[in-house]
Design a protein around this motif. Structure first.
Motif, short mmCIF file in Angstrom:
data_model
loop_
_atom_site.label_atom_id
_atom_site.label_comp_id
_atom_site.label_asym_id
_atom_site.label_seq_id
_atom_site.Cartn_x
_atom_site.Cartn_y
_atom_site.Cartn_z
N UNK A 158 -11.58 -6.11 -4.14
CA UNK A 158 -10.47 -5.76 -3.29
C UNK A 158 -9.50 -4.91 -4.09
N UNK A 159 -9.24 -3.74 -3.65
CA UNK A 159 -8.39 -2.80 -4.37
C UNK A 159 -6.93 -3.23 -4.39
N UNK A 160 -6.50 -3.97 -3.39
CA UNK A 160 -5.10 -4.42 -3.33
C UNK A 160 -4.76 -5.29 -4.54
N UNK A 161 -5.65 -6.22 -4.89
CA UNK A 161 -5.38 -7.08 -6.03
C UNK A 161 -5.27 -6.28 -7.32
N UNK A 162 -6.11 -5.28 -7.46
CA UNK A 162 -6.06 -4.41 -8.64
C UNK A 162 -4.72 -3.69 -8.70
N UNK A 163 -4.26 -3.18 -7.58
CA UNK A 163 -2.98 -2.47 -7.54
C UNK A 163 -1.79 -3.40 -7.76
N UNK A 164 -1.88 -4.63 -7.28
CA UNK A 164 -0.81 -5.59 -7.53
C UNK A 164 -0.65 -5.85 -9.02
N UNK A 165 -1.78 -5.92 -9.73
CA UNK A 165 -1.73 -6.14 -11.17
C UNK A 165 -1.10 -4.96 -11.90
N UNK A 166 -1.33 -3.76 -11.37
CA UNK A 166 -0.79 -2.55 -12.01
C UNK A 166 0.70 -2.41 -11.74
N UNK A 167 1.12 -2.55 -10.48
CA UNK A 167 2.50 -2.24 -10.10
C UNK A 167 3.46 -3.43 -10.19
N UNK A 168 2.96 -4.66 -10.18
CA UNK A 168 3.80 -5.87 -10.31
C UNK A 168 5.03 -5.83 -9.41
#
Length: 66
Positions: free
Chosen positions: A1-11
């Motif tokens: 899921x790309x959303x979880x990856x982006x959440x980790x990046x942008x916090x």
């Protein structure tokens, strides 16, 4: 899921999702946690500064709210 990856990046400190995305993230976090610490997984996914998820646009299951 790309959303979880982006959440980790942008916090982010807060996010807005439709209920289906909230449910998908919750299910993925449950898989990650297994029988372990769910709070630690939440902090890993959303970051230390995260405070709230806004959800709208459809019915939101009480299971997701808790």
């Amino acid at each position: 899921m790309r959303i979880l990856k982006n959440l980790k990046v942008f916090r982010p400190t807060d996010v807005t999702f439709v209920p289906m995305i909230s449910a998908s993230i919750l299910n993925r976090m449950r898989q990650m946690a297994g029988d372990g610490d769910k709070i630690a997984v939440g902090k890993e996914v959303f970051g230390e500064d995260f405070s709230i998820i806004y959800s709208g646009g459809a019915y939101l299951s009480p299971e997701i709210i808790n």
